[in-house]
Design an enzyme around this catalytic site. Structure first.
Site, PDB file in Angstrom:
ATOM      1  N   ALA A  74     -11.785   3.586  23.574  1.00 13.90           N
ATOM      2  CA  ALA A  74     -12.042   2.488  24.517  1.00 13.90           C
ATOM      3  C   ALA A  74     -13.398   1.848  24.268  1.00 13.90           C
ATOM      4  O   ALA A  74     -14.425   2.523  24.277  1.00 13.90           O
ATOM      5  CB  ALA A  74     -11.966   3.017  25.950  1.00 13.90           C
ATOM      6  N   ALA A  75     -13.401   0.550  24.058  1.00 16.87           N
ATOM      7  CA  ALA A  75     -14.650  -0.191  23.829  1.00 16.87           C
ATOM      8  C   ALA A  75     -14.329  -1.673  23.779  1.00 16.87           C
ATOM      9  O   ALA A  75     -13.164  -2.063  23.624  1.00 16.87           O
ATOM     10  CB  ALA A  75     -15.285   0.233  22.501  1.00 16.87           C
ATOM     11  N   TYR A 141     -23.053  -4.935  19.182  1.00 21.06           N
ATOM     12  CA  TYR A 141     -21.837  -4.126  19.039  1.00 21.06           C
ATOM     13  C   TYR A 141     -22.137  -2.885  18.179  1.00 21.06           C
ATOM     14  O   TYR A 141     -21.861  -1.750  18.593  1.00 21.06           O
ATOM     15  CB  TYR A 141     -20.717  -4.961  18.408  1.00 21.06           C
ATOM     16  CG  TYR A 141     -19.531  -4.138  17.955  1.00 21.06           C
ATOM     17  CD1 TYR A 141     -18.691  -3.533  18.877  1.00 21.06           C
ATOM     18  CD2 TYR A 141     -19.274  -3.949  16.592  1.00 21.06           C
ATOM     19  CE1 TYR A 141     -17.619  -2.760  18.459  1.00 21.06           C
ATOM     20  CE2 TYR A 141     -18.200  -3.187  16.170  1.00 21.06           C
ATOM     21  CZ  TYR A 141     -17.372  -2.584  17.102  1.00 21.06           C
ATOM     22  OH  TYR A 141     -16.318  -1.806  16.686  1.00 21.06           O
ATOM     23  N   LEU A 190      -9.192 -10.974  10.166  1.00 18.72           N
ATOM     24  CA  LEU A 190      -8.728 -11.940   9.167  1.00 18.72           C
ATOM     25  C   LEU A 190      -7.212 -11.924   8.934  1.00 18.72           C
ATOM     26  O   LEU A 190      -6.582 -12.983   8.955  1.00 18.72           O
ATOM     27  CB  LEU A 190      -9.471 -11.702   7.838  1.00 18.72           C
ATOM     28  CG  LEU A 190      -9.068 -12.663   6.725  1.00 18.72           C
ATOM     29  CD1 LEU A 190      -9.482 -14.089   7.049  1.00 18.72           C
ATOM     30  CD2 LEU A 190      -9.659 -12.218   5.382  1.00 18.72           C
TER      31      LEU A 190
END
Ligand code: NAD
Length: 330
Positions: A74-75, A141, A190
């Site tokens: 979870a993040a 991040y 991408l």
């Protein structure tokens, strides 16, 4: 039983299926801020909708279940957003896991597998990236993840927590049966972006920078199939449960593929022409990021089975163009 936080997300849901398939009982904790209820496909896997930072909920879960290990996916994952909203990232990615670790300490659960990232390395000083490369992340991040790596080391000294910090490179592809796949909203990766330009979900795809010091001038990355990542988590859980030492290791293939190659292969796989626009470089994009994957093999006996990016794109296309039209219901 294994507690999987973020198990309704992309990599988490593939790992939950893998663990379940290997006979583990699994409980998923996910607040569904980005995850999908439908991504949990095995009927015996319980989803608890809630946040990692909800202490009362965690205590309740740890009272009810005897967790052998926790896998913490979870993040929040958007690098650009982490620059504009750093506190949001430090709270969710760094502070919330502290609550989880406190509750683990309280209940004597001592095995923790952590989703770290190659973004903890920052600008590469030498390639391929080995685990002893300096960690100087260049965005909140990456920093929010590196701080958890540090905290895990301190927890080992303080109360014997054993942890595996797995530094993923670029996760890609979908399950081979096409049942689950990558469904981020907004999408930032991408391969799905290129393919979404072919399903009509996106008008065009922008290539950021064509003047990098790479053979075709576009950035090179190390793409790893999500099923391989799931296998690495199984190996890490087994390693820790069987008394293995803490570790930090890369999860990549060691193969670098350029943006232009991804576009060319996507055209080959789909038979369609990708609508490409060429733009300027984005700040903070290194020319190359490629893993040295040897440590995971040495310590976990794991290495990526799928090293051919064409097969990853084929599986992603199967999902995105499939009967579910690439989107979960929730
Ligand atoms: N996708 C990649 O290429 C990549 C690369 C490196 C590292 N990672 C890391 O791997 C992990 C999984 O990535 P992903 O691509 O599957 O992302 P994802 O967004 O699909 O999954 C994350 C899940 O966590 C849930 N979540 C977020 N915050 C929560 C909270 N506080 N409490 C409960 N649930 C919460 C979301 O609802 C989501 O289901 C993340 O930690 C990410 O940083 C991903």
């Amino acid at each position: 039983m294994i507690l999987v936080t973020g198990g309704a997300g992309y990599i988490g849901s593939h790992t939950v299926r893998k663990l379940y398939g290997e006979g583990y009982q699994v409980l998923v904790l996910d607040n569904l801020c980005y995850g999908h209820r439908d991504a949990i496909v095995d009927p015996d896997v319980e989803l608890v909708v809630g946040a990692v930072g909800d202490r009362d909920l965690l205590v309740d879960l740890f009272k009810k279940h005897n967790f052998d290990a926790v896998i913490h996916f979870a993040a929040f994952t958007y690098v650009g957003e982490s620059v504009t909203s750093p506190l949001k990232y430090y709270r969710n990615n760094t502070a919330e896991p502290l609550i989880l670790l406190e509750v683990m300490e309280e209940f004597g659960c001592k095995s923790f597998v952590f989703s770290s990232t190659c973004a903890t390395y920052g600008e590469p000083q030498k390639l391929p990236l080995t685990e002893d490369h300096p960690q100087n992340p260049i965005n909140p991040y990456g920093k929010s993840k590196l701080m958890v790596e540090w905290i895990l080391k301190d927890c080992e000294v303080a109360f014997g927590l054993k942890s595996a910090a797995l530094r993923y490179f670029n996760a890609s592809g979908s399950s081979l049966d096409g049942k689950i796949g990558e469904d981020h909203d907004p999408e930032a990766h991408l391969i799905p972006l290129v393919l979404m330009s072919l399903t009509g979900e996106l008008e065009k795809i922008t290539v950021f920078g064509t003047d990098y010091s790479t053979p075709d001038g576009t950035c090179i990355r190390d793409y790893i199939h999500v099923a391989d990542l799931a296998g690495a988590h199984l190996a890490a859980v087994n390693h820790l449960i069987n008394g293995g030492e803490s570790l930090q290791c890369n999860l990549g293939t060691g193969v670098g593929v350029s943006v232009k190659e991804i576009i060319d292969i996507s055209e080959e796989v789909t038979g369609k022409k990708v609508p490409v626009v060429y733009g300027d470089r984005r700040p903070g994009d290194p020319a190359r990021l490629v893993a040295d994957p040897r440590m995971a093999k040495d310590l976990l006996g794991w290495e990526a089975e799928q090293k051919d990016v064409k097969a990853m794109i084929e599986s992603a296309w199967k999902w995105l163009s499939g009967p579910r039209k690439g989107r979960f219901d929730e």
